[in-house]
Design a protein around this motif. Structure first.
Motif, PDB file in Angstrom:
ATOM      1  N   GLY A  85       0.881  -1.356   0.088  1.00 33.86           N
ATOM      2  CA  GLY A  85      -0.074   0.058   0.035  1.00 33.86           C
ATOM      3  C   GLY A  85       1.048   0.954  -0.065  1.00 33.86           C
ATOM      4  N   VAL A  86       2.186   1.178   0.676  1.00 37.53           N
ATOM      5  CA  VAL A  86       2.956   2.404   0.710  1.00 37.53           C
ATOM      6  C   VAL A  86       3.392   2.568  -0.777  1.00 37.53           C
ATOM      7  N   LEU A  87       3.782   1.615  -1.437  1.00 38.79           N
ATOM      8  CA  LEU A  87       4.412   1.726  -2.662  1.00 38.79           C
ATOM      9  C   LEU A  87       3.477   2.146  -3.604  1.00 38.79           C
ATOM     10  N   LYS A  88       2.187   1.846  -3.465  1.00 38.84           N
ATOM     11  CA  LYS A  88       1.086   2.408  -4.456  1.00 38.84           C
ATOM     12  C   LYS A  88       1.107   4.049  -4.320  1.00 38.84           C
ATOM     13  N   GLN A  89       1.568   4.473  -3.195  1.00 35.40           N
ATOM     14  CA  GLN A  89       1.645   6.151  -3.064  1.00 35.40           C
ATOM     15  C   GLN A  89       2.879   6.795  -4.022  1.00 35.40           C
ATOM     16  N   ILE A  90       3.903   6.041  -4.122  1.00 34.67           N
ATOM     17  CA  ILE A  90       4.782   6.275  -5.278  1.00 34.67           C
ATOM     18  C   ILE A  90       4.531   6.103  -6.559  1.00 34.67           C
ATOM     19  N   ARG A  91       3.629   5.011  -6.791  1.00 39.59           N
ATOM     20  CA  ARG A  91       3.024   4.978  -8.127  1.00 39.59           C
ATOM     21  C   ARG A  91       2.064   5.960  -8.493  1.00 39.59           C
ATOM     22  N   ASN A  92       1.220   6.361  -7.649  1.00 44.38           N
ATOM     23  CA  ASN A  92       0.174   7.292  -7.711  1.00 44.38           C
ATOM     24  C   ASN A  92       0.862   8.823  -8.087  1.00 44.38           C
ATOM     25  N   THR A  93       1.914   9.002  -7.370  1.00 48.14           N
ATOM     26  CA  THR A  93       2.757  10.346  -7.526  1.00 48.14           C
ATOM     27  C   THR A  93       3.419  10.327  -8.913  1.00 48.14           C
ATOM     28  N   GLU A  94       3.925   9.125  -9.335  1.00 44.06           N
ATOM     29  CA  GLU A  94       4.681   8.918 -10.677  1.00 44.06           C
ATOM     30  C   GLU A  94       3.408   9.449 -11.853  1.00 44.06           C
ATOM     31  N   SER A  95       2.376   8.757 -11.469  1.00 41.92           N
ATOM     32  CA  SER A  95       1.277   8.850 -12.371  1.00 41.92           C
ATOM     33  C   SER A  95       0.873  10.391 -12.601  1.00 41.92           C
ATOM     34  N   SER A  96       0.866  11.182 -11.471  1.00 40.69           N
ATOM     35  CA  SER A  96       0.348  12.453 -11.487  1.00 40.69           C
ATOM     36  C   SER A  96       1.584  13.491 -12.046  1.00 40.69           C
ATOM     37  N   VAL A  97       2.883  12.735 -12.068  1.00 41.72           N
ATOM     38  CA  VAL A  97       3.942  13.611 -12.752  1.00 41.72           C
ATOM     39  C   VAL A  97       3.676  13.470 -14.097  1.00 41.72           C
ATOM     40  N   GLN A  98       3.319  12.380 -14.848  1.00 41.87           N
ATOM     41  CA  GLN A  98       3.394  12.202 -15.998  1.00 41.87           C
ATOM     42  C   GLN A  98       2.860  13.243 -16.790  1.00 41.87           C
ATOM     43  N   PRO A  99       1.543  13.971 -16.764  1.00 40.73           N
ATOM     44  CA  PRO A  99       0.930  14.794 -17.504  1.00 40.73           C
ATOM     45  C   PRO A  99       1.886  16.418 -17.480  1.00 40.73           C
ATOM     46  N   THR A 100       2.404  16.485 -16.312  1.00 42.18           N
ATOM     47  CA  THR A 100       3.581  17.766 -16.498  1.00 42.18           C
ATOM     48  C   THR A 100       4.710  17.403 -17.637  1.00 42.18           C
ATOM     49  N   LEU A 139       9.958  21.214 -12.569  1.00 41.95           N
ATOM     50  CA  LEU A 139      10.873  21.294 -11.315  1.00 41.95           C
ATOM     51  C   LEU A 139      10.194  20.690 -10.234  1.00 41.95           C
ATOM     52  N   VAL A 140       9.007  21.363  -9.879  1.00 35.62           N
ATOM     53  CA  VAL A 140       8.166  21.206  -8.664  1.00 35.62           C
ATOM     54  C   VAL A 140       7.961  19.862  -8.573  1.00 35.62           C
ATOM     55  N   ALA A 141       7.272  19.242  -9.802  1.00 33.05           N
ATOM     56  CA  ALA A 141       6.700  18.029  -9.811  1.00 33.05           C
ATOM     57  C   ALA A 141       7.964  16.858  -9.623  1.00 33.05           C
ATOM     58  N   GLU A 142       8.779  17.322 -10.278  1.00 32.62           N
ATOM     59  CA  GLU A 142       9.951  16.342 -10.129  1.00 32.62           C
ATOM     60  C   GLU A 142      10.553  16.301  -8.979  1.00 32.62           C
ATOM     61  N   ALA A 143      10.529  17.289  -8.084  1.00 28.03           N
ATOM     62  CA  ALA A 143      11.096  17.341  -6.753  1.00 28.03           C
ATOM     63  C   ALA A 143      10.215  16.782  -5.816  1.00 28.03           C
ATOM     64  N   GLN A 144       8.659  16.984  -5.839  1.00 23.48           N
ATOM     65  CA  GLN A 144       7.785  16.296  -5.391  1.00 23.48           C
ATOM     66  C   GLN A 144       8.040  14.653  -5.437  1.00 23.48           C
ATOM     67  N   VAL A 274       4.281  29.157  -8.947  1.00 22.09           N
ATOM     68  CA  VAL A 274       4.366  27.692  -9.570  1.00 22.09           C
ATOM     69  C   VAL A 274       3.282  26.900  -8.655  1.00 22.09           C
ATOM     70  N   PRO A 275       2.368  26.252  -9.072  1.00 19.58           N
ATOM     71  CA  PRO A 275       1.504  25.359  -8.364  1.00 19.58           C
ATOM     72  C   PRO A 275       2.272  24.074  -7.748  1.00 19.58           C
ATOM     73  N   TYR A 276       1.801  23.828  -6.486  1.00 15.97           N
ATOM     74  CA  TYR A 276       2.432  22.610  -5.858  1.00 15.97           C
ATOM     75  C   TYR A 276       1.414  21.553  -6.219  1.00 15.97           C
ATOM     76  N   TYR A 277       1.795  20.375  -6.573  1.00 17.69           N
ATOM     77  CA  TYR A 277       0.744  19.339  -6.681  1.00 17.69           C
ATOM     78  C   TYR A 277       0.421  18.747  -5.716  1.00 17.69           C
ATOM     79  N   SER A 278      -0.807  18.166  -5.436  1.00 15.46           N
ATOM     80  CA  SER A 278      -1.315  17.430  -4.315  1.00 15.46           C
ATOM     81  C   SER A 278      -0.891  16.104  -4.703  1.00 15.46           C
TER      82      SER A 278
END
Length: 287
Positions: A85-100, A139-144, A274-278
């Motif tokens: 379940g914790v690894l899913k949080q990384i996956r979800n963040t990866e998915s949210s960065v892709q559109p950027t 830059l923000v998304a990649e840092a997140q 610069v927006p910070y993504y959730s």
């Protein structure tokens, strides 16, 4: 259906999606192993009922210990699911960065096409300004992403490895008690017509179960703690709000430096905040 979900995953998160899906099969395998092992323990006790008093007593209590060993497999599966379940949080963040990333690439492609077709077009300035903003957002998304990845990677494998140690230590402890139990059975050969002495280790056998129960009750894992410095992260996987605001000008400046090239004559305009993504509200279909 699950294969279709895999195809729909953003490119950035496909490998972790596959890992998480495979871990789901792994969890199921441990749950199955637990059920099968408990069934074996139960059948051992049932078989023992058909034997003499000594074998019956020992096999019954051995079945109890083996069932408890099997229970550790199920607990281990639950801990693996927590880690997954914790690894899913990384996956979800990866998915949210892709559109950027995709948005930045799209603007870069538009600029290249326009430079080829209309090198003097005033639209180039607008696109370059958009590219600076897109670069800043990237830059923000990649840092997140790197913040979430490091924090959650450590958290996931803290849970995973601690579960391995707990399962191993408890099963070793139970297996050692089981060996004590088996050792109480006298296997001295007899000759035809000779009667065996009455079983005199019933009390010792009960003591073995009591020791095993006490061992589980008082168990404390012998693990080296995994330390984390991620406590400074805010809700959006970035440092506190004051540091975020102070970083805004630096982010925009860095974005301009990345976008600008020696050949460019136009000054690229600066964008706004610069927006910070959730990183907590985005949800995806679970593997």
């Amino acid at each position: 259906m699950s294969s279709l979900r895999g195809i729909q995953q953003p490119e950035l998160s496909k490998k972790l999606y596959k890992l998480i899906k495979t871990e789901n099969h792994q969890v199921s395998a441990y749950e199955t192993a637990s059920r099968e092992s408990q069934s074996v323990a139960s059948q051992l006790s049932e078989w023992g009922e058909t034997q003499d008093d000594a074998v019956s007593d020992i096999s019954d209590k051995l079945g109890v210990l083996l069932a408890e060993i099997a229970e550790q497999e199920d607990l281990f599966a639950q801990h693996l699911e927590d880690s997954r379940g914790v690894l899913k949080q990384i996956r979800n963040t990866e998915s949210s960065v892709q559109p950027t990333r995709n948005h930045k690439t799209k603007i870069q492609d538009e600029i290249q096409k326009l430079k080829y077709k209309e090198p003097t077009s005033p639209k180039l300035v607008t696109l370059e300004q958009e590219l600076v903003r897109a670069e800043a957002q990237s830059l923000v998304a990649e840092a997140q992403l790197t913040n979430v990845t490091r924090q959650k990677f450590k958290e996931a494998y803290d849970l995973h490895t601690a579960a391995i140690i707990e399962r191993a230590e408890k099963q070793i402890m139970l297996a050692q008690q089981a060996r004590r139990l088996v050792n109480l059975l006298d296997d001295t050969p007899t000759v035809p017509g000779e009667e065996r002495a009455p079983f005199e280790n019933s009390e010792a056998a009960r003591e073995v179960l009591n020791d095993a129960e006490a061992g589980l009750r008082n168990y404390s894992p012998s693990i080296e703690p995994i330390h984390s410095a991620a406590g400074r992260l805010g809700v959006n996987a970035m440092p506190g709000s004051i540091e975020q605001e102070a970083a805004q000008p630096r982010i925009m400046q860095q974005a301009e430096e990345i976008v600008q090239s020696p050949q460019q004559q136009e000054t690229v305009g600066r964008g706004g905040q610069v927006p910070y993504y959730s990183t907590s509200e985005t949800t995806y279909v679970a593997a």
